[in-house]
Scaffold this active site. Structure first.
Site, mmCIF file in Angstrom:
data_model
loop_
_atom_site.group_PDB
_atom_site.id
_atom_site.type_symbol
_atom_site.label_atom_id
_atom_site.label_comp_id
_atom_site.label_asym_id
_atom_site.label_seq_id
_atom_site.Cartn_x
_atom_site.Cartn_y
_atom_site.Cartn_z
ATOM 1 N N TRP A 1 0.827 -1.204 0.000
ATOM 2 C CA TRP A 1 0.000 0.000 0.000
ATOM 3 C C TRP A 1 0.866 1.261 0.000
ATOM 4 O O TRP A 1 0.507 2.265 -0.610
ATOM 5 C CB TRP A 1 -0.907 -0.006 1.235
ATOM 6 C CG TRP A 1 -1.712 1.252 1.395
ATOM 7 C CD1 TRP A 1 -2.924 1.530 0.822
ATOM 8 C CD2 TRP A 1 -1.375 2.412 2.168
ATOM 9 N NE1 TRP A 1 -3.347 2.775 1.200
ATOM 10 C CE2 TRP A 1 -2.409 3.346 2.021
ATOM 11 C CE3 TRP A 1 -0.281 2.743 2.975
ATOM 12 C CZ2 TRP A 1 -2.405 4.587 2.658
ATOM 13 C CZ3 TRP A 1 -0.262 3.977 3.595
ATOM 14 C CH2 TRP A 1 -1.321 4.883 3.435
ATOM 15 N N HIS A 2 2.017 1.191 0.649
ATOM 16 C CA HIS A 2 2.865 2.370 0.746
ATOM 17 C C HIS A 2 3.487 2.772 -0.581
ATOM 18 O O HIS A 2 3.826 3.939 -0.777
ATOM 19 C CB HIS A 2 3.978 2.141 1.780
ATOM 20 C CG HIS A 2 3.547 2.397 3.184
ATOM 21 N ND1 HIS A 2 2.875 1.454 3.939
ATOM 22 C CD2 HIS A 2 3.668 3.484 3.981
ATOM 23 C CE1 HIS A 2 2.615 1.951 5.140
ATOM 24 N NE2 HIS A 2 3.078 3.176 5.187
ATOM 25 N N GLY A 3 3.669 1.839 -1.485
ATOM 26 C CA GLY A 3 4.259 2.217 -2.755
ATOM 27 C C GLY A 3 4.445 1.034 -3.679
ATOM 28 O O GLY A 3 4.520 -0.119 -3.238
#
Length: 431
Positions: free
Chosen positions: A268-270
């Site tokens: 989700w962060h990247g």
């Protein structure tokens, strides 16, 4: 954002009105799949192509895609609305206008905190009320958040970039030191934005949930995720970990659920493998922590202050942060060769130090020893515990107007004197 808003709003309405379980599941699937498809295209399409190209040794062209700012945050927020209606814990919004305001509420739109409909929708029904108390506290939070971002994070950014962008040749003290600085940078950057968001909302009478609670005082990995990005932690717990089975289906299944949850958190962060590795690393830390301390993966009362009156607690904090900051290396360094080099220097101390670096190391060890010994003394430990755990922003925001003006003046002078020539965008804008 408009498409996500329309899909989740009308699917939520139909789910609420339907008594047919099969139809409700179909509507939930439509809402989730279509919304995640939008997120997946913008955020992960090129990442998928690059991965396939590397595996198959081909060169399929990448698409020229602009990532909409805040798409991860408002997508999660909109999905929580549909999930809660499906679970029958939330009634749908009374109007599309009201719901659209919930999804697009500007202060926390682009980087959180992730707010649930049950928290924000009731407040949006109320008329805007700008009181002296809310105005003073809101400005206090905004100024402190901006100070952390501009004065602290942006001044550390060039130092961190200079080393971690090309770490080859740097010794252990350089890598460890810069890793520590990056941990400070990302905390001040992200929590700074959160303070600004919470303060901006507070001015108009909206209370947003806390997102950070002194995470670098965590005593174990589980404690860290109760304190860092709190709204994301509870989101993945309630909407991913628990639906996967949580800890209700035996130890092996619990461990798999926890690891999968943290891998998704990393992704989700990247759209890069280092974020996935970072999520998996924290998943392993949580598994080890659970096996050692038998701690269940649930949110604690984050308002409860931890008393720093025991040497064991200080040692636990130091050990926890050693691994947390090791994780920041995985998060920050994307190049595999550079990452392996940094990890070696971080874990296997090379002792290739200059005299000035030896003095720094000895001084740091001495300070740590003094802190550990000082924690035995009741008066000293009580004093530092009070200083560290006190909510100073709340105190400043509610103090007399003359004292508050002095705070504003000090922050203003600090901005003028310490701000760098060039400021960078918020780190979490890219997520």
């Amino acid at each position: 954002m408009a498409i996500v808003t329309l899909i989740t709003y009308y699917c939520g309405q139909e789910i609420y009105l339907s008594t047919d379980l099969k139809k409700r599941k179909i509507l939930l699937f439509i809402a989730v799949s279509s919304t995640l498809a939008i997120l997946g295209y913008f955020k992960y399409f090129n990442f998928t192509i690059v991965t396939i190209n590397n595996i198959l040794n081909i060169s399929y062209p990448l698409s020229d895609i602009l990532l909409p700012i805040g798409i991860s945050f408002y997508t999660f927020q909109a999905l929580s609305y549909v999930f809660d209606i499906y679970r029958e814990t939330l009634a749908p919004s009374e109007s599309l206008k009201e719901y659209a305001l919930f999804v697009s509420f500007f202060p926390q739109l682009v980087a959180g905190p992730i707010v649930r409909a049950s928290e924000l929708l009731p407040q949006l029904k109320e008329s805007i009320s700008i009181t002296h108390q809310n105005l003073q506290l809101g400005i206090t939070l905004i100024l402190w958040g901006a100070f952390k971002k501009v004065v602290i994070s942006d001044n550390l950014s060039p130092i961190v970039n200079a080393t971690l962008s090309n770490p080859i040749g740097h010794n252990s003290i350089d890598i460890i030191g810069v890793t520590f600085l990056f941990g400070i940078q990302i905390y001040c950057d992200f929590s700074g934005y959160t303070d600004i968001a919470i303060g901006t909302a507070r001015i108009v009478g909206i209370n947003l949930p806390i997102n950070f609670l002194r995470p670098y005082l965590s005593q174990n990995p589980t404690d860290f995720w109760r304190r860092w990005h709190i709204t994301l932690g509870r989101y993945i717990r309630d909407y991913l970990y628990i639906p996967l089975g949580g800890n209700r289906k035996g130890k092996f299944r619990t461990d798999i659920n926890l690891l999968c949850t943290m891998l998704v958190c990393g992704l989700w962060h990247g759209a890069a493998w280092n974020y996935v590795i970072w999520g998996g690393f924290h998943g392993v830390l949580l598994l080890v922590d659970k096996s050692v301390h038998k701690i269940s993966f649930k949110t604690a009362n984050v308002e409860r202050a931890r008393k720093l009156k025991n040497p064991k607690i200080i040692i636990s904090i130091l050990i926890t942060q050693y691994f947390v900051f090791l994780g920041w290396l995985l998060f920050r360094v994307g190049d595999p060769d550079n990452l392996i080099y940094c990890i070696k220097k971080y874990v296997l101390f090379d002792f290739d130090l200059t005299m000035s670096e030896i003095i720094i190391v000895v001084s740091l060890i001495s300070v740590i020893c003094i802190i550990i010994m000082g924690s035995v003394n009741q008066k000293i430990s009580s004093f530092f515990d009070g200083v560290i755990t006190k909510d100073w922003l709340e105190l400043i925001g509610s103090c007399r107007f003359t004292c508050w003006v002095a705070y504003v003046g000090i922050i203003g002078v600090a901005f003028l004197a310490l701000s760098p020539n060039q400021s960078t965008e918020f780190i979490y804008f890219q997520f």
